[in-house]
Structures are given as structure tokens and as C-alpha cells.
Scaffold this active site. Structure first.
Site, PDB file in Angstrom:
ATOM      1  N   ALA A 245      54.515  15.072  84.494  1.00  0.00           N
ATOM      2  CA  ALA A 245      54.677  15.607  83.133  1.00  0.00           C
ATOM      3  C   ALA A 245      53.469  16.455  82.749  1.00  0.00           C
ATOM      4  O   ALA A 245      53.606  17.522  82.149  1.00  0.00           O
ATOM      5  CB  ALA A 245      54.875  14.472  82.130  1.00  0.00           C
TER       6      ALA A 245
ATOM      7  N   LEU B 235      59.941  11.423  86.824  1.00  0.00           N
ATOM      8  CA  LEU B 235      59.058  12.283  86.038  1.00  0.00           C
ATOM      9  C   LEU B 235      58.124  11.400  85.205  1.00  0.00           C
ATOM     10  O   LEU B 235      58.344  11.155  84.034  1.00  0.00           O
ATOM     11  CB  LEU B 235      59.913  13.183  85.138  1.00  0.00           C
ATOM     12  CG  LEU B 235      59.263  14.407  84.539  1.00  0.00           C
ATOM     13  CD1 LEU B 235      58.618  15.280  85.611  1.00  0.00           C
ATOM     14  CD2 LEU B 235      60.294  15.220  83.789  1.00  0.00           C
ATOM     15  N   HIS B 236      57.061  10.915  85.854  1.00  0.00           N
ATOM     16  CA  HIS B 236      56.106  10.041  85.172  1.00  0.00           C
ATOM     17  C   HIS B 236      54.936  10.877  84.640  1.00  0.00           C
ATOM     18  O   HIS B 236      55.028  12.096  84.557  1.00  0.00           O
ATOM     19  CB  HIS B 236      55.650   8.909  86.107  1.00  0.00           C
ATOM     20  CG  HIS B 236      55.055   9.388  87.390  1.00  0.00           C
ATOM     21  ND1 HIS B 236      53.710   9.656  87.533  1.00  0.00           N
ATOM     22  CD2 HIS B 236      55.625   9.681  88.585  1.00  0.00           C
ATOM     23  CE1 HIS B 236      53.475  10.079  88.765  1.00  0.00           C
ATOM     24  NE2 HIS B 236      54.628  10.105  89.420  1.00  0.00           N
ATOM     25  N   ALA B 237      53.838  10.244  84.254  1.00  0.00           N
ATOM     26  CA  ALA B 237      52.737  10.919  83.549  1.00  0.00           C
ATOM     27  C   ALA B 237      52.130  12.090  84.326  1.00  0.00           C
ATOM     28  O   ALA B 237      51.904  13.162  83.759  1.00  0.00           O
ATOM     29  CB  ALA B 237      51.655   9.912  83.184  1.00  0.00           C
TER      30      ALA B 237
END
Length: 101
Positions: free
Chosen positions: A23, A18-20
Site C-alpha cells: 500500500a 495488499l498489506h501495509a
């Protein structure tokens, strides 16, 4: 009058976790709904409408998250978020194909 609470457990399958970008997609999707929406992971509860809060989870591949919503459109919100996770945060092709006019 009690407020409906809807929960669903999902698994992050993306190799990058769950990276940028995911997100941001979660927060943008959550903001479309009136309900209060939170993500829970290992006892940590964050506001799904905040990119920064979602990022603080640091959810890696194979992490389980609980999606939780309270409010008038809670079921729809959880469906949309669970679908987003199931698609590994890829665009929903059915939405883009039906805009030709």
C-alpha cells in the site's frame, strides 16, 4: 476539453495480498504523478495516493483491482502502477542498476 481517463485491471498475486508495504509503495508511486489516480475493487473507489485509503480495500491474493487515472500523465502513471503490481511489489532492478554515475 475532455480529460483522458486510462484504466487497467490488475490481479494481486502476492500471497499476503495488499498489506501495509505494498500500500505504501502504491501511494508513493502514485504521488509521483500529477494525475488523479484511483483504485477500484467491487464497487469501492479509493485514492491511490493515500496509504490508508489503499489499505481499506483489504485486497487479498487473487483480487482484481482496476487502476484508473485522469490527467496529463495518466498513461505513465497506470504503466508504473501496473508494473509495480506485476513485480509483486519488488524493487525494479533496472532502476537501481543505472545509478552508478
Amino acid at each position: 476539453m475532455s480529460t483522458l481517463v486510462v484504466q487497467r485491471t490488475v490481479t494481486i498475486t502476492s500471497p499476503n495480498g495488499l498489506h501495509a508495504r505494498p500500500a505504501e509503495l502504491i501511494a508513493r508511486t502514485a504521488m509521483r504523478y500529477e494525475s488523479e489516480i484511483e483504485l477500484l475493487q467491487e464497487g469501492v473507489r479509493v485514492d491511490a495516493k493515500s496509504i490508508l485509503h489503499v489499505l481499506t480495500l483489504g485486497a487479498a491474493q487473487d483480487s482484481e483491482l482496476v487502476l484508473e487515472a485522469r490527467g496529463p500523465d495518466a498513461e505513465h502513471a497506470i504503466e508504473a502502477l501496473a508494473d509495480l503490481v506485476a513485480r509483486d511489489f519488488e524493487p525494479d532492478e533496472s532502476l537501481s542498476q543505472d545509478r552508478s554515475g
